[in-house]
Design a protein around this motif. Structure first.
Motif, PDB file in Angstrom:
ATOM      1  N   ILE A  31      51.608  44.609  34.506  1.00  0.00           N
ATOM      2  CA  ILE A  31      50.883  44.520  35.766  1.00  0.00           C
ATOM      3  C   ILE A  31      50.390  45.894  36.206  1.00  0.00           C
ATOM      4  O   ILE A  31      49.236  46.064  36.600  1.00  0.00           O
ATOM      5  CB  ILE A  31      51.776  43.883  36.836  1.00  0.00           C
ATOM      6  CG1 ILE A  31      52.209  42.481  36.376  1.00  0.00           C
ATOM      7  CG2 ILE A  31      51.062  43.800  38.179  1.00  0.00           C
ATOM      8  CD1 ILE A  31      53.295  41.870  37.221  1.00  0.00           C
ATOM      9  N   TYR A  65      47.959  31.957  34.005  1.00  0.00           N
ATOM     10  CA  TYR A  65      47.325  32.893  34.935  1.00  0.00           C
ATOM     11  C   TYR A  65      45.992  32.317  35.393  1.00  0.00           C
ATOM     12  O   TYR A  65      45.121  31.989  34.573  1.00  0.00           O
ATOM     13  CB  TYR A  65      47.094  34.255  34.280  1.00  0.00           C
ATOM     14  CG  TYR A  65      46.378  35.218  35.202  1.00  0.00           C
ATOM     15  CD1 TYR A  65      47.037  35.775  36.289  1.00  0.00           C
ATOM     16  CD2 TYR A  65      45.033  35.562  34.995  1.00  0.00           C
ATOM     17  CE1 TYR A  65      46.395  36.649  37.147  1.00  0.00           C
ATOM     18  CE2 TYR A  65      44.386  36.432  35.842  1.00  0.00           C
ATOM     19  CZ  TYR A  65      45.069  36.969  36.922  1.00  0.00           C
ATOM     20  OH  TYR A  65      44.421  37.833  37.783  1.00  0.00           O
ATOM     21  N   ARG A 113      44.217  34.755  41.096  1.00  0.00           N
ATOM     22  CA  ARG A 113      44.920  35.975  40.635  1.00  0.00           C
ATOM     23  C   ARG A 113      46.437  35.815  40.743  1.00  0.00           C
ATOM     24  O   ARG A 113      47.151  36.751  41.047  1.00  0.00           O
ATOM     25  CB  ARG A 113      44.448  37.202  41.411  1.00  0.00           C
ATOM     26  CG  ARG A 113      43.033  37.614  41.098  1.00  0.00           C
ATOM     27  CD  ARG A 113      42.500  38.591  42.142  1.00  0.00           C
ATOM     28  NE  ARG A 113      43.368  39.735  42.296  1.00  0.00           N
ATOM     29  CZ  ARG A 113      43.190  40.923  41.695  1.00  0.00           C
ATOM     30  NH1 ARG A 113      42.153  41.103  40.894  1.00  0.00           N
ATOM     31  NH2 ARG A 113      44.005  41.925  41.912  1.00  0.00           N
ATOM     32  N   TYR A 164      53.737  35.531  40.403  1.00  0.00           N
ATOM     33  CA  TYR A 164      53.333  36.878  40.804  1.00  0.00           C
ATOM     34  C   TYR A 164      51.899  36.831  41.303  1.00  0.00           C
ATOM     35  O   TYR A 164      50.978  36.420  40.583  1.00  0.00           O
ATOM     36  CB  TYR A 164      53.450  37.872  39.645  1.00  0.00           C
ATOM     37  CG  TYR A 164      53.264  39.308  40.106  1.00  0.00           C
ATOM     38  CD1 TYR A 164      54.369  40.052  40.510  1.00  0.00           C
ATOM     39  CD2 TYR A 164      52.004  39.889  40.172  1.00  0.00           C
ATOM     40  CE1 TYR A 164      54.219  41.351  40.961  1.00  0.00           C
ATOM     41  CE2 TYR A 164      51.851  41.193  40.626  1.00  0.00           C
ATOM     42  CZ  TYR A 164      52.958  41.916  41.022  1.00  0.00           C
ATOM     43  OH  TYR A 164      52.797  43.208  41.483  1.00  0.00           O
ATOM     44  N   ARG A 203      48.804  38.877  42.348  1.00  0.00           N
ATOM     45  CA  ARG A 203      48.228  40.209  42.194  1.00  0.00           C
ATOM     46  C   ARG A 203      47.510  40.667  43.456  1.00  0.00           C
ATOM     47  O   ARG A 203      47.304  41.870  43.648  1.00  0.00           O
ATOM     48  CB  ARG A 203      47.268  40.234  41.012  1.00  0.00           C
ATOM     49  CG  ARG A 203      47.946  40.066  39.656  1.00  0.00           C
ATOM     50  CD  ARG A 203      46.946  40.228  38.528  1.00  0.00           C
ATOM     51  NE  ARG A 203      46.306  41.525  38.564  1.00  0.00           N
ATOM     52  CZ  ARG A 203      45.108  41.788  38.017  1.00  0.00           C
ATOM     53  NH1 ARG A 203      44.428  40.811  37.440  1.00  0.00           N
ATOM     54  NH2 ARG A 203      44.601  43.001  38.081  1.00  0.00           N
ATOM     55  N   SER A 226      50.559  41.853  45.427  1.00  0.00           N
ATOM     56  CA  SER A 226      51.572  42.535  44.603  1.00  0.00           C
ATOM     57  C   SER A 226      52.969  42.006  44.912  1.00  0.00           C
ATOM     58  O   SER A 226      53.929  42.769  45.076  1.00  0.00           O
ATOM     59  CB  SER A 226      51.515  44.045  44.813  1.00  0.00           C
ATOM     60  OG  SER A 226      50.252  44.556  44.469  1.00  0.00           O
TER      61      SER A 226
END
Length: 206
Positions: free
Chosen positions: A26, A39, A44, A69, A71, A74
């Protein structure tokens, strides 16, 4: 950056699917490992699962079996138990969120924190891996070899072993117990301070 043994890409929906030995880099310091990952390039968000999904961020290692997760923010999140190791601190909880930008770890439901000195039990905990400070706002018990601290609001530092209580403070130390509005205690040095409506009871000497 994705690394995997097998992958497919749905160009219509902008979705990337990875199978076996998935490794997602990442950032330079943040890596995500798992067996399978999906993904979504539009949202994102990466969903990663397997027997053990591992998020590595510097000295912090988070393990669970299903992790998302985002992005955009974060933020890593899990909802079916997770185990986090940061230096000498070990943390377990049913649900959790980790913000890799701020290094804040939010833990919920059956939270247990353990370091070289004490065990901490609570339902809600905020832990920052930069300051090593754990903050709690619900009923919390901190147990060490020589004492037990009960609090409903306060903090505990896993680096210095300093505990602070600002609500419903109670310290039990061998044959004595003490209540106060505000309590500071370090089990490593066995030194403490109490302020406001202090009551000390010696059950051994009466």
């Amino acid at each position: 950056i994705f690394y995997t043994d097998s992958a497919s890409f749905d160009t219509k929906n902008n979705v990337f699917v990875a199978h076996r030995n998935v490794r997602i880099e990442i950032t330079d310091t943040t890596t995500l490992l798992g067996a399978t990952a999906i993904y979504d390039g539009t949202t994102r968000i990466a969903d990663v699962w397997g027997d053990t999904v591992t998020l590595i961020d510097g000295h912090t290692i988070l393990k669970t079996d299903l992790l998302s997760y985002d992005r955009n923010s974060s933020t890593a999140s899990y909802f079916h138990w997770g185990h986090t190791v940061h230096d000498s601190a070990l943390m377990d909880s049913k649900k959790g969120y980790y913000h890799s930008d701020t290094r804040d770890l939010y833990l919920f439901d059956n939270v247990v924190l353990h370091d070289s000195t004490a065990w901490l039990y609570t339902d809600t905990l905020l832990y920052n891996t930069l300051t090593c400070l754990a903050q709690f706002i619900s009923a919390t018990t901190i147990i060490s070899d020589s004492s037990t601290v009960y609090s409903e609001e306060g903090n505990y530092n896993t680096s210095t072993h300093d505990a602070a209580s600002f609500k419903a403070s109670r310290l039990t130390d061998r044959q004595k117990w003490m209540t106060a509005d505000t309590l500071y205690f370090n089990d490593h040095t066995e030194y403490g301070r109490a302020f406001g409506h202090v009551v000390i009871v010696d059950t051994l000497n009466g």
